[in-house]
Write a protein that holds these residues in place. Structure first.
Motif, short mmCIF file in Angstrom:
data_model
loop_
_atom_site.label_atom_id
_atom_site.label_comp_id
_atom_site.label_asym_id
_atom_site.label_seq_id
_atom_site.Cartn_x
_atom_site.Cartn_y
_atom_site.Cartn_z
N UNK A 18 0.84 -1.21 0.00
CA UNK A 18 0.00 0.00 0.00
C UNK A 18 0.88 1.26 0.00
N UNK A 19 1.93 1.27 0.83
CA UNK A 19 2.83 2.42 0.87
C UNK A 19 3.54 2.57 -0.48
N UNK A 20 3.93 1.47 -1.10
CA UNK A 20 4.59 1.54 -2.40
C UNK A 20 3.64 2.08 -3.48
N UNK A 21 2.39 1.63 -3.46
CA UNK A 21 1.42 2.13 -4.44
C UNK A 21 1.21 3.63 -4.24
N UNK A 22 1.06 4.05 -2.99
CA UNK A 22 0.89 5.49 -2.70
C UNK A 22 2.12 6.28 -3.15
N UNK A 23 3.29 5.74 -2.90
CA UNK A 23 4.53 6.42 -3.29
C UNK A 23 4.68 6.53 -4.79
N UNK A 24 4.38 5.43 -5.49
CA UNK A 24 4.46 5.44 -6.96
C UNK A 24 3.45 6.41 -7.54
#
Length: 176
Positions: free
Chosen positions: A49-55
């Motif tokens: 989830x953090x990676x999706x938000x960051x991307x």
């Protein structure tokens, strides 16, 4: 700073988002290492989830920067031989949304090139943001799953995989 992260996970999320944005703005750096850090620190689900938000944040920020003027500093899109990227430059509306989704699904198309082409296009920020984020989810899931599997390997295998990744990246950069 890493000692603060377990105590303050919000700080860790913000740090990850900022690093993702910087990587996206660069247009050439891979974000796989941030995904790996997110999975290792937050666990698979939260890290994904953090990676999706960051991307998503990185793509949006770089889209705005490219459109506002940084685009003049980057190589011209006209030099590309990719018919899909050139087509995206001349599209708008549903067709542009579909092309961004398609290009985000394809792992061999650099993310920075897609964002650059979209910034050149007639596509709006909201359309780009939605299409880019939805298009990134499948590839990030695969990336996060792969990273999770690598993290479960013995240290020797992890080092070997990282070295292979670095050497392969150097080889491809040298070829260009």
């Amino acid at each position: 700073m890493l000692e603060w992260f377990p105590v303050n996970p919000i700080l860790a999320v913000l740090f990850s988002l900022i690093i993702n944005m910087l990587i996206a703005i660069s247009g050439i750096l891979p974000s796989a290492f941030i995904t790996a850090g997110n999975i290792a620190f937050f666990g698979f689900e939260k890290g994904l989830v953090v990676s999706i938000a960051g991307e998503a944040a990185g793509a949006i920020v770089s889209f705005v920067f490219y459109r506002k003027g940084l685009i003049k500093l980057l190589p011209s899109l006209e030099k590309t031989k990719s018919r899909l990227l050139l087509k995206l430059k001349n599209t708008a509306g549903a067709e542009a949304i579909f092309l961004v989704l398609l290009l985000r699904f394809l792992p061999f198309i650099p993310s920075g090139a897609v964002t650059l082409a979209a910034a050149f296009s007639k596509m709006g920020l909201v359309s780009f943001s939605v299409a880019s984020t939805l298009g990134k989810i499948p590839s990030l899931f695969i990336e996060a799953y792969s990273v999770n599997q690598v993290l479960s390997l013995k240290t020797e295998w992890q080092i070997a995989i990282i070295l292979l990744f670095i050497l392969t990246s150097i080889y491809f950069l040298m070829r260009k």
